[in-house]
Design a protein around this motif. Structure first.
Motif, PDB file in Angstrom:
ATOM      1  N   LYS A 176       1.008  -1.397  -0.147  1.00  0.00           N
ATOM      2  CA  LYS A 176       0.021   0.036  -0.004  1.00  0.00           C
ATOM      3  C   LYS A 176       0.758   1.317  -0.011  1.00  0.00           C
ATOM      4  O   LYS A 176       0.439   2.381  -0.770  1.00  0.00           O
ATOM      5  CB  LYS A 176      -1.108  -0.001   1.215  1.00  0.00           C
ATOM      6  CG  LYS A 176      -2.132  -0.872   1.158  1.00  0.00           C
ATOM      7  CD  LYS A 176      -2.851  -0.919   2.471  1.00  0.00           C
ATOM      8  CE  LYS A 176      -4.175  -2.057   2.404  1.00  0.00           C
ATOM      9  NZ  LYS A 176      -4.794  -1.872   3.781  1.00  0.00           N
ATOM     10  N   ASN A 236       7.199   0.358  -7.922  1.00  0.00           N
ATOM     11  CA  ASN A 236       6.695  -0.906  -8.457  1.00  0.00           C
ATOM     12  C   ASN A 236       7.338  -2.070  -7.960  1.00  0.00           C
ATOM     13  O   ASN A 236       7.646  -3.200  -8.458  1.00  0.00           O
ATOM     14  CB  ASN A 236       6.349  -1.064  -9.950  1.00  0.00           C
ATOM     15  CG  ASN A 236       7.650  -0.438 -10.555  1.00  0.00           C
ATOM     16  OD1 ASN A 236       8.545  -0.016  -9.872  1.00  0.00           O
ATOM     17  ND2 ASN A 236       7.755  -0.353 -12.093  1.00  0.00           N
ATOM     18  N   GLU A 240       2.462   1.881  -3.426  1.00  0.00           N
ATOM     19  CA  GLU A 240       1.467   2.370  -4.378  1.00  0.00           C
ATOM     20  C   GLU A 240       1.331   3.811  -4.465  1.00  0.00           C
ATOM     21  O   GLU A 240       1.295   4.577  -5.175  1.00  0.00           O
ATOM     22  CB  GLU A 240       0.230   1.712  -4.077  1.00  0.00           C
ATOM     23  CG  GLU A 240      -0.966   2.142  -5.030  1.00  0.00           C
ATOM     24  CD  GLU A 240      -2.242   1.295  -5.053  1.00  0.00           C
ATOM     25  OE1 GLU A 240      -3.160   1.009  -6.086  1.00  0.00           O
ATOM     26  OE2 GLU A 240      -2.658   0.891  -3.882  1.00  0.00           O
ATOM     27  N   GLN A 261      -0.862  -4.455  -8.783  1.00  0.00           N
ATOM     28  CA  GLN A 261       0.175  -3.253  -8.410  1.00  0.00           C
ATOM     29  C   GLN A 261       1.212  -3.229  -9.773  1.00  0.00           C
ATOM     30  O   GLN A 261       1.932  -2.355  -9.867  1.00  0.00           O
ATOM     31  CB  GLN A 261       0.505  -2.797  -7.336  1.00  0.00           C
ATOM     32  CG  GLN A 261      -0.595  -2.220  -6.311  1.00  0.00           C
ATOM     33  CD  GLN A 261       0.090  -2.118  -4.843  1.00  0.00           C
ATOM     34  OE1 GLN A 261      -0.699  -2.080  -4.209  1.00  0.00           O
ATOM     35  NE2 GLN A 261       1.351  -1.565  -5.010  1.00  0.00           N
ATOM     36  N   HIS A 275       3.878   5.568  -6.032  1.00  0.00           N
ATOM     37  CA  HIS A 275       4.172   5.063  -7.326  1.00  0.00           C
ATOM     38  C   HIS A 275       5.460   4.263  -7.656  1.00  0.00           C
ATOM     39  O   HIS A 275       6.198   4.504  -8.513  1.00  0.00           O
ATOM     40  CB  HIS A 275       4.255   6.292  -8.091  1.00  0.00           C
ATOM     41  CG  HIS A 275       3.038   7.191  -8.114  1.00  0.00           C
ATOM     42  ND1 HIS A 275       1.885   6.790  -8.598  1.00  0.00           N
ATOM     43  CD2 HIS A 275       2.969   8.552  -7.590  1.00  0.00           C
ATOM     44  CE1 HIS A 275       0.851   7.731  -8.268  1.00  0.00           C
ATOM     45  NE2 HIS A 275       1.581   8.530  -7.725  1.00  0.00           N
TER      46      HIS A 275
END
Length: 278
Positions: free
Chosen positions: A19, A27, A22, A59, A25
């Motif tokens: 979380k 990965n 995310e 994600q 941003h």
């Protein structure tokens, strides 16, 4: 696509880390397997792992990197500290199988006046004791800055460790940009030359991850002090060349700069904008 993340706190579990990734941003991400300055490891809950695996897939998180605690010193002069290293890594590799197919990074250690040769042998002995053919985790030796009696600041030292390990296929290397620069490898002015040297001594096929850090003190300082991206002796241009280099651009990059989440988000955005899609 640039695969980039930062070091996140594992105190709330795997799903919580995803979380946070995310939000900024990212990965991918790196985390400590346990208290970085101690021995305690948080209990792993299967429901947290299951939730993480679903979220990670959604994600686009394909791989993550675990980091051993700083207290792990496989080549200490103290037998009890070496025993702690064996037991800790053995337990960590067992725990890594909850999220199979990832990497586990550790600092080779400090030989503490025993000499590099003794240190290398102790590290290899530990790896020969704990690695097993069935594990899905790749164990990464991290390049070091050469502070004090650290082992691993020269590519040749990492090669010697690998050569003495039976299950070589379970080993890789994590290159730290601050560490290699501080160790005397000039990735700012001669990145191609450094990578050619790495390939000749170790082999670029063993390079599995990059710790992306600027350097506070600079070339051959042996200080190991990370700086924020673009605020150190390496500089932004050199770091941008690293993430865009043909031999490196498909590897995962992990920020360990002195930052909070907002700072990491800014660095990730900066580097994404500097990455040249092919």
């Amino acid at each position: 696509m640039l695969e980039i993340g930062c070091h996140l706190s594992s105190s709330k579990g795997y799903e919580a880390m995803a979380k946070e990734a995310e939000k900024i941003h990212a990965n991918t991400f790196q985390f400590f397997t346990r208290n970085p300055r101690g021995a305690k490891a948080k209990e792993i809950k299967q429901e947290d792992v299951d939730a993480f695996l679903i979220r990670a897939k959604n994600q686009g998180i394909d791989r993550i990197l675990a980091h051993a605690p700083y207290t792990l010193n496989a080549c200490s002069a103290d037998e009890s500290i070496r025993e702690f290293a064996v037991n800790t890594m053995k337990d960590d590799l067992r725990r890594m199988e909850y999220t199979p197919g990832n990497c586990y990074n550790f600092h080779p250690g400090s030989h503490v006046k025993q000499g590099v040769e003794v240190g290398i042998q102790y590290i290899a002995d530990m790896l020969n004791e704990i690695l097993n053919p069935k594990q899905s985790t790749t164990v990464l030796l991290e390049t070091m800055a050469g502070k004090g009696s650290e082992v691993g600041s020269r590519f040749e030292e990492l090669r010697e460790i690998i050569d003495r390990v039976e299950l070589k296929e379970k080993l890789g290397v994590c290159l730290d940009t601050c560490h290699v620069y501080d160790a005397g490898y000039d990735i700012a002015e001669d990145l191609d030359g450094v990578l050619t040297k790495f390939d000749k001594v170790i082999g670029l096929d063993r390079l599995k991850a990059i710790h992306l850090n600027d350097s506070m003190y600079g070339l051959e300082s042996h200080k190991d002090r990370h700086a924020k991206i673009g605020e150190g002796k390496l500089g932004l241009e050199a770091i941008v060349r690293v993430i865009n280099h043909p031999a490196l651009r498909k590897l995962p990059f992990y920020l360990e700069t002195p930052n909070d989440l907002e700072g990491y988000a800014g660095e990730i955005a900066l580097l994404r904008n500097s990455y040249k899609e092919l």
